[in-house]
Design a protein around this motif. Structure first.
Motif, PDB file in Angstrom:
ATOM      1  N   THR A   1       0.699  -1.252  -0.148  1.00 26.75           N
ATOM      2  CA  THR A   1      -0.085  -0.106   0.221  1.00 26.75           C
ATOM      3  C   THR A   1       0.783   1.413   0.034  1.00 26.75           C
ATOM      4  O   THR A   1       0.189   2.160   0.075  1.00 26.75           O
ATOM      5  CB  THR A   1      -0.926   0.164   1.216  1.00 26.75           C
ATOM      6  N   PHE A   2       2.252   1.194  -0.102  1.00 25.65           N
ATOM      7  CA  PHE A   2       2.978   2.428   0.052  1.00 25.65           C
ATOM      8  C   PHE A   2       3.073   3.191  -1.236  1.00 25.65           C
ATOM      9  O   PHE A   2       3.875   3.959  -1.554  1.00 25.65           O
ATOM     10  CB  PHE A   2       4.238   2.057   0.601  1.00 25.65           C
ATOM     11  N   GLY A   3       1.892   3.003  -2.207  1.00 22.41           N
ATOM     12  CA  GLY A   3       2.131   3.830  -3.302  1.00 22.41           C
ATOM     13  C   GLY A   3       0.737   4.246  -4.156  1.00 22.41           C
ATOM     14  O   GLY A   3       0.445   3.561  -4.962  1.00 22.41           O
ATOM     15  N   PRO A   4       0.112   5.268  -3.438  1.00 21.46           N
ATOM     16  CA  PRO A   4      -0.965   5.673  -3.728  1.00 21.46           C
ATOM     17  C   PRO A   4      -0.874   6.468  -5.213  1.00 21.46           C
ATOM     18  O   PRO A   4       0.259   7.449  -5.153  1.00 21.46           O
ATOM     19  CB  PRO A   4      -1.753   6.691  -2.845  1.00 21.46           C
ATOM     20  N   LEU A   5      -1.650   6.305  -6.260  1.00 18.44           N
ATOM     21  CA  LEU A   5      -1.419   6.821  -7.541  1.00 18.44           C
ATOM     22  C   LEU A   5      -2.677   7.580  -8.023  1.00 18.44           C
ATOM     23  O   LEU A   5      -3.763   6.702  -8.031  1.00 18.44           O
ATOM     24  CB  LEU A   5      -0.805   5.690  -8.521  1.00 18.44           C
ATOM     25  N   GLY A   6      -2.780   8.674  -8.578  1.00 19.98           N
ATOM     26  CA  GLY A   6      -3.909   9.236  -9.101  1.00 19.98           C
ATOM     27  C   GLY A   6      -3.991  10.693  -8.726  1.00 19.98           C
ATOM     28  O   GLY A   6      -3.014  11.233  -8.476  1.00 19.98           O
ATOM     29  N   PRO A   7      -5.346  11.146  -8.901  1.00 17.22           N
ATOM     30  CA  PRO A   7      -6.404  10.423  -9.048  1.00 17.22           C
ATOM     31  C   PRO A   7      -6.814  10.088 -10.484  1.00 17.22           C
ATOM     32  O   PRO A   7      -7.674   9.150 -10.698  1.00 17.22           O
ATOM     33  CB  PRO A   7      -7.500  11.403  -8.486  1.00 17.22           C
ATOM     34  N   TRP A   8      -6.255  10.783 -11.056  1.00 18.39           N
ATOM     35  CA  TRP A   8      -6.581  10.354 -12.787  1.00 18.39           C
ATOM     36  C   TRP A   8      -5.025  10.646 -13.657  1.00 18.39           C
ATOM     37  O   TRP A   8      -4.127  11.119 -13.186  1.00 18.39           O
ATOM     38  CB  TRP A   8      -7.522  11.286 -13.178  1.00 18.39           C
ATOM     39  N   LEU A   9      -5.252  10.285 -15.001  1.00 15.25           N
ATOM     40  CA  LEU A   9      -4.238  10.654 -15.701  1.00 15.25           C
ATOM     41  C   LEU A   9      -4.489  11.941 -16.541  1.00 15.25           C
ATOM     42  O   LEU A   9      -5.636  11.976 -16.955  1.00 15.25           O
ATOM     43  CB  LEU A   9      -4.156   9.614 -16.869  1.00 15.25           C
ATOM     44  N   VAL A  10      -3.896  13.098 -16.686  1.00 16.57           N
ATOM     45  CA  VAL A  10      -4.245  14.250 -17.459  1.00 16.57           C
ATOM     46  C   VAL A  10      -3.111  13.855 -18.478  1.00 16.57           C
ATOM     47  O   VAL A  10      -2.026  13.911 -18.606  1.00 16.57           O
ATOM     48  CB  VAL A  10      -3.593  15.309 -16.501  1.00 16.57           C
ATOM     49  N   THR A  11      -3.796  14.006 -19.828  1.00 16.34           N
ATOM     50  CA  THR A  11      -3.067  13.722 -20.962  1.00 16.34           C
ATOM     51  C   THR A  11      -2.328  14.751 -21.369  1.00 16.34           C
ATOM     52  O   THR A  11      -2.287  15.916 -20.889  1.00 16.34           O
ATOM     53  CB  THR A  11      -4.109  13.509 -22.462  1.00 16.34           C
ATOM     54  N   ALA A  12      -0.907  14.353 -21.909  1.00 14.94           N
ATOM     55  CA  ALA A  12       0.093  15.322 -21.788  1.00 14.94           C
ATOM     56  C   ALA A  12      -0.171  16.408 -22.728  1.00 14.94           C
ATOM     57  O   ALA A  12       0.498  17.533 -22.593  1.00 14.94           O
ATOM     58  CB  ALA A  12       1.296  14.321 -22.590  1.00 14.94           C
ATOM     59  N   ASP A  13      -1.158  16.331 -23.823  1.00 15.95           N
ATOM     60  CA  ASP A  13      -1.489  17.730 -24.488  1.00 15.95           C
ATOM     61  C   ASP A  13      -1.708  18.899 -23.432  1.00 15.95           C
ATOM     62  O   ASP A  13      -1.847  20.035 -23.780  1.00 15.95           O
ATOM     63  CB  ASP A  13      -2.642  17.378 -25.498  1.00 15.95           C
ATOM     64  N   GLU A  14      -2.472  18.602 -22.354  1.00 21.70           N
ATOM     65  CA  GLU A  14      -2.774  19.575 -21.510  1.00 21.70           C
ATOM     66  C   GLU A  14      -1.589  19.970 -20.573  1.00 21.70           C
ATOM     67  O   GLU A  14      -1.864  21.169 -19.738  1.00 21.70           O
ATOM     68  CB  GLU A  14      -3.897  19.015 -20.356  1.00 21.70           C
ATOM     69  N   ILE A  15      -0.275  19.534 -20.642  1.00 19.83           N
ATOM     70  CA  ILE A  15       0.801  20.068 -19.983  1.00 19.83           C
ATOM     71  C   ILE A  15       1.937  20.300 -20.997  1.00 19.83           C
ATOM     72  O   ILE A  15       2.882  19.589 -20.966  1.00 19.83           O
ATOM     73  CB  ILE A  15       1.143  18.964 -19.100  1.00 19.83           C
ATOM     74  N   PRO A  16       1.581  21.485 -21.540  1.00 20.75           N
ATOM     75  CA  PRO A  16       2.782  21.835 -22.571  1.00 20.75           C
ATOM     76  C   PRO A  16       4.253  21.857 -22.077  1.00 20.75           C
ATOM     77  O   PRO A  16       5.117  21.566 -22.777  1.00 20.75           O
ATOM     78  CB  PRO A  16       2.336  23.049 -23.094  1.00 20.75           C
ATOM     79  N   ASP A  17       4.477  22.163 -20.837  1.00 20.29           N
ATOM     80  CA  ASP A  17       5.697  22.424 -20.286  1.00 20.29           C
ATOM     81  C   ASP A  17       5.608  21.747 -18.782  1.00 20.29           C
ATOM     82  O   ASP A  17       5.370  22.462 -17.944  1.00 20.29           O
ATOM     83  CB  ASP A  17       6.337  23.970 -20.183  1.00 20.29           C
ATOM     84  N   PRO A  18       6.107  20.608 -18.773  1.00 21.24           N
ATOM     85  CA  PRO A  18       6.032  19.876 -17.501  1.00 21.24           C
ATOM     86  C   PRO A  18       7.188  20.430 -16.467  1.00 21.24           C
ATOM     87  O   PRO A  18       7.195  20.152 -15.142  1.00 21.24           O
ATOM     88  CB  PRO A  18       6.219  18.456 -17.793  1.00 21.24           C
ATOM     89  N   GLN A  19       8.074  21.222 -17.122  1.00 18.06           N
ATOM     90  CA  GLN A  19       8.921  21.873 -16.245  1.00 18.06           C
ATOM     91  C   GLN A  19       8.772  23.278 -15.677  1.00 18.06           C
ATOM     92  O   GLN A  19       9.558  23.931 -14.918  1.00 18.06           O
ATOM     93  CB  GLN A  19      10.503  21.858 -16.771  1.00 18.06           C
ATOM     94  N   SER A  20       7.275  23.754 -15.532  1.00 18.55           N
ATOM     95  CA  SER A  20       7.020  24.872 -15.025  1.00 18.55           C
ATOM     96  C   SER A  20       5.703  24.589 -13.987  1.00 18.55           C
ATOM     97  O   SER A  20       4.863  25.361 -13.968  1.00 18.55           O
ATOM     98  CB  SER A  20       6.826  26.003 -16.124  1.00 18.55           C
TER      99      SER A  20
END
Lengths: 287, 287
Positions: A180-199
């Motif tokens: 149980t040491f790995g909660p993941l979620g709540p959802w996947l946001v598709t990459a097109d919605e995150i144009p720059d993951p470094q900001s």
């Protein structure tokens, strides 16, 4: 597009989260089976766009959410956010030459509303709120410049850690891999919605107090580099997860840190991705 | 009973290796799906015992062997065989308090006749011949005294290692997890044939020269302890593999060690289990 996996009456379902956090059931299955398939994703998108007003659909908090994906590999990055340095000093001076990579085993994975079970054999359980990227397209030996093309999207992860067990040897594995040491979620946001993951700004909150807040701009190894680097070693498959490291605790939070205990709640929050809120509980362990 | 998994014409098959290394096809599937099920194993055993003289059956070297199991978790143990100490000194003096555990990711796994592909990005590839135990019955918080009841059987593993990448950080993960760095097999020997796994001799041979030969009696953490210890952290599932560490290279072999190169062959041999022989090859990597 925000995609969830949840428990249906007879199988696991894939849904799209629409306005008002209503969920449109688009098909049976699990996200890891479609994130690598552009045609499937396109048909999901079409179904979402064609859906009538969402008010008749279930709200997301009525559903039994599963981890958005079940990764074949759950790779985690150690120290990956730079600490604060005084003006005039080089913030990159202490950067390691390579990312430190470890694995969490499959038994850690739980859905975004499932509680973490605090083990009786560990007295010092800690949280690490992180952005996790999900591989969409198989990646082997990909250059940094095109690495993000292999990312299906982003979600949140709490790299829960048993500090005593982590210190039992040179390898972090056991301290990181309690059930149980790995909660993941709540959802996947598709990459097109995150144009720059470094900001993006990662905020972690414990009992309503912000204990970490740091921009992904201060990452030592940006996400594109991580995908490139890992792909030199291993073929990354659709659904594989790379959790990209935790921001450093703020000085006050670090100074007053105590082990997570029954009833504690930790939230990981990133604008543009969402919020993962996890409850910690003690359990009577199975014999 | 020696059990193999191999590629059939349309699916993967489970077989029993009979006298003369002939293989009786007992059913479709994969061993990880039946090792936890006593009834399935009993029916396999009955089929083997009922089989007529084996001469009409295919020989094992005519089959395309797969890894005997595909483990959900592939757990490996670091330093676990004591070195030689002069007479009068305590051989346990340098024993660590806890086993050092790391994970190899799923992409390493190959069948017993598949070659290991030497990566272009690594100059120092090494072998580590080991006994791997396979979990048969789910294990969580099991005591040492009954831990071996959860073991379905034993096989052999080569924990192939990229030493440069292993040294890139504190965690071994990447040096251990290159594609194909995990030959497993050739078969699973059921636990009833190995009444005492702590009295086996592991022999490792490179190019016909024995480079390691050590008894499991010199293990720091015996197999029952490993199952117990890991089960305090994680629920071990049928098919999970624990590779129990490699014996130390003999002084001559350690002194003359050089990286594995194209065409090299390494054999791991344990009387009562079998022999795993692995060929190493260079490849033109995919872009």
């Amino acid at each position: 597009m925000r995609l969830v996996t949840y428990r249906g009456s007879s199988d696991s379902r894939i849904g799209v989260v629409l306005a008002g956090d209503r969920v449109l059931d688009v098909r049976a299955g699990a996200l890891e089976d479609i994130v690598g398939d552009a045609a499937s994703l396109a048909s999901v998108r079409e179904a979402a766009e064609a859906s009538s007003p969402a008010s008749g659909l279930p709200r997301i908090d009525e559903l039994d959410l599963l981890p958005p994906v079940r990764p074949g590999k759950l790779l985690c990055i150690g120290y990956n956010y730079r600490g604060h340095v005084p003006d005039g000093e080089d913030p990159t001076a202490n950067d390691p030459a390579y990312p430190d990579v470890f694995v969490k085993t499959a038994n850690v994975l739980i859905g975004p509303n499932d509680p973490v079970q605090l083990p009786q054999v560990e007295a010092d359980v800690d949280y690490e709120g992180e952005i996790a990227l999900v591989i969409g397209r198989r990646a082997k030996n990909v250059p940094v410049s095109t690495a993000l093309d292999h990312v299906a999207g982003y979600t949140l992860f709490d790299d829960v850690t048993a500090r005593d067990w982590q210190r039992h040897g040179s390898q972090f594995t056991l301290g990181k891999s309690f059930d149980t040491f790995g909660p993941l979620g709540p959802w996947l946001v598709t990459a097109d919605e995150i144009p720059d993951p470094q900001s993006l700004v990662v905020e972690v909150e414990r009992a309503g107090v912000v204990t970490a807040r740091q921009s992904t701009a201060t990452m030592i190894f940006p996400m594109a580099f991580l995908v490139h680097h890992l792909s030199q070693v291993m073929t990354l498959e659709p659904g594989d997860v790379i959790s990209t490291g935790t921001p450093q605790k703020l000085p006050d939070a670090a100074a007053t840190h105590r082990s997570l205990a029954d009833g504690d709640v930790v939230a990981v929050r990133v604008a543009g991705i969402g919020e993962l809120t996890t409850r910690f509980t003690t359990i009577t362990e199975d014999a």
